[in-house]
Design a protein around this motif. Sequence first.
Motif, PDB file in Angstrom:
ATOM      1  N   GLU A 296       0.829  -1.211   0.000  1.00 41.23           N
ATOM      2  CA  GLU A 296       0.000   0.000   0.000  1.00 41.23           C
ATOM      3  C   GLU A 296       0.857   1.252   0.000  1.00 41.23           C
ATOM      4  OE1 GLU A 296      -1.395   3.532   1.768  1.00 41.23           O
ATOM      5  OE2 GLU A 296      -0.251   2.080   2.967  1.00 41.23           O
ATOM      6  N   ALA A 297       1.933   1.243   0.792  1.00 44.18           N
ATOM      7  CA  ALA A 297       2.808   2.415   0.878  1.00 44.18           C
ATOM      8  C   ALA A 297       3.473   2.696  -0.466  1.00 44.18           C
ATOM      9  CB  ALA A 297       3.858   2.204   1.961  1.00 44.18           C
ATOM     10  N   LEU A 298       3.988   1.645  -1.123  1.00 45.02           N
ATOM     11  CA  LEU A 298       4.651   1.833  -2.410  1.00 45.02           C
ATOM     12  C   LEU A 298       3.648   2.223  -3.488  1.00 45.02           C
ATOM     13  CD1 LEU A 298       7.213  -1.126  -2.395  1.00 45.02           C
ATOM     14  CD2 LEU A 298       7.669   1.299  -2.017  1.00 45.02           C
ATOM     15  N   GLU A 299       2.459   1.675  -3.429  1.00 47.97           N
ATOM     16  CA  GLU A 299       1.419   2.073  -4.384  1.00 47.97           C
ATOM     17  C   GLU A 299       1.071   3.540  -4.214  1.00 47.97           C
ATOM     18  OE1 GLU A 299      -0.897   1.699  -7.568  1.00 47.97           O
ATOM     19  OE2 GLU A 299       0.104  -0.068  -6.737  1.00 47.97           O
ATOM     20  N   ASP A 300       1.006   3.992  -2.980  1.00 47.56           N
ATOM     21  CA  ASP A 300       0.715   5.399  -2.705  1.00 47.56           C
ATOM     22  C   ASP A 300       1.793   6.307  -3.278  1.00 47.56           C
ATOM     23  OD1 ASP A 300      -0.698   7.603  -1.165  1.00 47.56           O
ATOM     24  OD2 ASP A 300       1.260   7.669  -0.205  1.00 47.56           O
ATOM     25  N   LEU A 301       3.049   5.871  -3.187  1.00 51.90           N
ATOM     26  CA  LEU A 301       4.165   6.709  -3.615  1.00 51.90           C
ATOM     27  C   LEU A 301       4.506   6.575  -5.093  1.00 51.90           C
ATOM     28  CD1 LEU A 301       6.457   6.022  -0.544  1.00 51.90           C
ATOM     29  CD2 LEU A 301       5.340   8.199  -1.083  1.00 51.90           C
ATOM     30  N   LEU A 302       4.331   5.373  -5.654  1.00 50.99           N
ATOM     31  CA  LEU A 302       4.804   5.106  -7.010  1.00 50.99           C
ATOM     32  C   LEU A 302       3.710   4.692  -7.979  1.00 50.99           C
ATOM     33  CD1 LEU A 302       7.939   2.978  -6.061  1.00 50.99           C
ATOM     34  CD2 LEU A 302       7.927   5.394  -6.726  1.00 50.99           C
ATOM     35  N   GLY A 303       2.538   4.344  -7.451  1.00 49.97           N
ATOM     36  CA  GLY A 303       1.475   3.839  -8.303  1.00 49.97           C
ATOM     37  C   GLY A 303       0.618   4.929  -8.905  1.00 49.97           C
ATOM     38  N   THR A 304      -0.623   4.620  -9.155  1.00 53.41           N
ATOM     39  CA  THR A 304      -1.526   5.545  -9.849  1.00 53.41           C
ATOM     40  C   THR A 304      -2.226   6.498  -8.912  1.00 53.41           C
ATOM     41  OG1 THR A 304      -3.319   3.920  -9.710  1.00 53.41           O
ATOM     42  CG2 THR A 304      -1.925   3.888 -11.690  1.00 53.41           C
ATOM     43  N   ARG A 305      -2.076   6.277  -7.588  1.00 55.26           N
ATOM     44  CA  ARG A 305      -2.821   7.096  -6.636  1.00 55.26           C
ATOM     45  C   ARG A 305      -1.945   8.200  -6.069  1.00 55.26           C
ATOM     46  NH1 ARG A 305      -3.700   4.605  -2.296  1.00 55.26           N
ATOM     47  NH2 ARG A 305      -2.586   2.668  -2.618  1.00 55.26           N
ATOM     48  N   HIS A 306      -1.171   8.856  -6.924  1.00 55.64           N
ATOM     49  CA  HIS A 306      -0.301   9.944  -6.472  1.00 55.64           C
ATOM     50  C   HIS A 306      -1.133  11.100  -5.966  1.00 55.64           C
ATOM     51  CE1 HIS A 306       3.475   8.701  -8.973  1.00 55.64           C
ATOM     52  NE2 HIS A 306       3.072   7.793  -8.117  1.00 55.64           N
ATOM     53  N   ALA A 307      -0.809  11.563  -4.781  1.00 63.76           N
ATOM     54  CA  ALA A 307      -1.465  12.744  -4.222  1.00 63.76           C
ATOM     55  C   ALA A 307      -0.430  13.506  -3.420  1.00 63.76           C
ATOM     56  CB  ALA A 307      -2.634  12.345  -3.318  1.00 63.76           C
ATOM     57  N   PRO A 308      -0.466  14.820  -3.439  1.00 63.30           N
ATOM     58  CA  PRO A 308       0.522  15.588  -2.673  1.00 63.30           C
ATOM     59  C   PRO A 308       0.461  15.241  -1.209  1.00 63.30           C
ATOM     60  CG  PRO A 308      -0.721  17.012  -4.181  1.00 63.30           C
ATOM     61  CD  PRO A 308      -1.411  15.677  -4.165  1.00 63.30           C
ATOM     62  N   ALA A 309       1.630  15.183  -0.593  1.00 64.12           N
ATOM     63  CA  ALA A 309       1.678  14.915   0.849  1.00 64.12           C
ATOM     64  C   ALA A 309       1.008  16.063   1.582  1.00 64.12           C
ATOM     65  CB  ALA A 309       3.124  14.772   1.309  1.00 64.12           C
ATOM     66  N   ALA A 310       0.147  15.746   2.509  1.00 65.32           N
ATOM     67  CA  ALA A 310      -0.573  16.766   3.271  1.00 65.32           C
ATOM     68  C   ALA A 310      -0.123  16.724   4.707  1.00 65.32           C
ATOM     69  CB  ALA A 310      -2.072  16.528   3.184  1.00 65.32           C
ATOM     70  N   ALA A 311      -0.343  17.799   5.387  1.00 61.99           N
ATOM     71  CA  ALA A 311      -0.003  17.838   6.811  1.00 61.99           C
ATOM     72  C   ALA A 311      -0.910  16.902   7.562  1.00 61.99           C
ATOM     73  CB  ALA A 311      -0.172  19.258   7.332  1.00 61.99           C
TER      74      ALA A 311
END
Length: 316
Positions: A296-311
């Motif tokens: 899940e972590a790698l998908e969040d960072l490298l997959g299709t679900r890219h989203a800007p890091a939020a506070a």
Amino acid sequence: METTRRVVLAGGSGFLGRSLAQVLEARGYEVIILTRSPAPGSAREVAWDGRTLGDWCARLEGAVAVVNLTGRSVDCRYTLENRREILSSRLDSVRVLGEAIRRCATPPSVSVQAASLAIYGNSGEAVRDESSPPGEGFSVDVCRQWEQAFAEQRSPGTRQVLLRIGFALGRDGGALGSLARLARWGLGGTVGSGQQYVSWLHLDDLNALFLRAIEHPSMHGVYNATGPSPVTNAEFMRTLRHVLRRPWSPPAPAWAVRVGARLLGTEAELALSGRRGLPQRLMAEGFQFRHTDLSEALEDLLGTRHAPAAAKSASA
């Protein structure tokens, strides 16, 4: 000078500092970055050399926190000169920040020091928490002196927190980008035996840990700043290939890693050694990690679900 919501990031122009600065500013903090190469005209970047007192000291007066991220990269050949610089860059910055804090009329409420899980050495399958002894070798010796220097900078008005950081996974820097490129090129196979452990954490969780260290007065002392789910190198690389939709890649035997490291100007031990670190104190204090599953972590960072890091909230 009145107390402000100012946080000073020493060595804050790197991968970790850039990300943390964004999170802090989103939460309403004023961020001051101490750097050797401030951008011309920048209001938040202040020059320092990491060794000597200077005009930058005034920025610590009345600050909420100082976070020290300074340290020469260990991604290099361990020549005598590089070894000296790796050690001195850490010790010098810790000592000069300690001296600057002691000179403050209103010192920062907390001093947060970035350190490394490398203090446990190449520990194999053994689980390492904050009560575990140090390992052996050059990296361990650096970490021991680094931590000792920080412990010696005690000041009655400033709480101390030391974070032994694991393998931080982020989008815009760090080692993950290099590993992902290798995997996309068909070179994402198991490294060495593949049994060395990777103690990883998502950058969102690391930022939350920094925020918690700044905002929670009960947090003090040494913490393993890593996720609760370390994996072997073989599992890490297999998961990385799966997330990137890449087929099987040939393994890289230890001898090939050593040859490649020499050609690339780095040390093979960075890839061949590992440690199975656990954030025992954080878990005991109820800290909730947002990313505990590697896929899940790698998908969040490298997959299709890219989203800007939020506070994120640093609350447990």
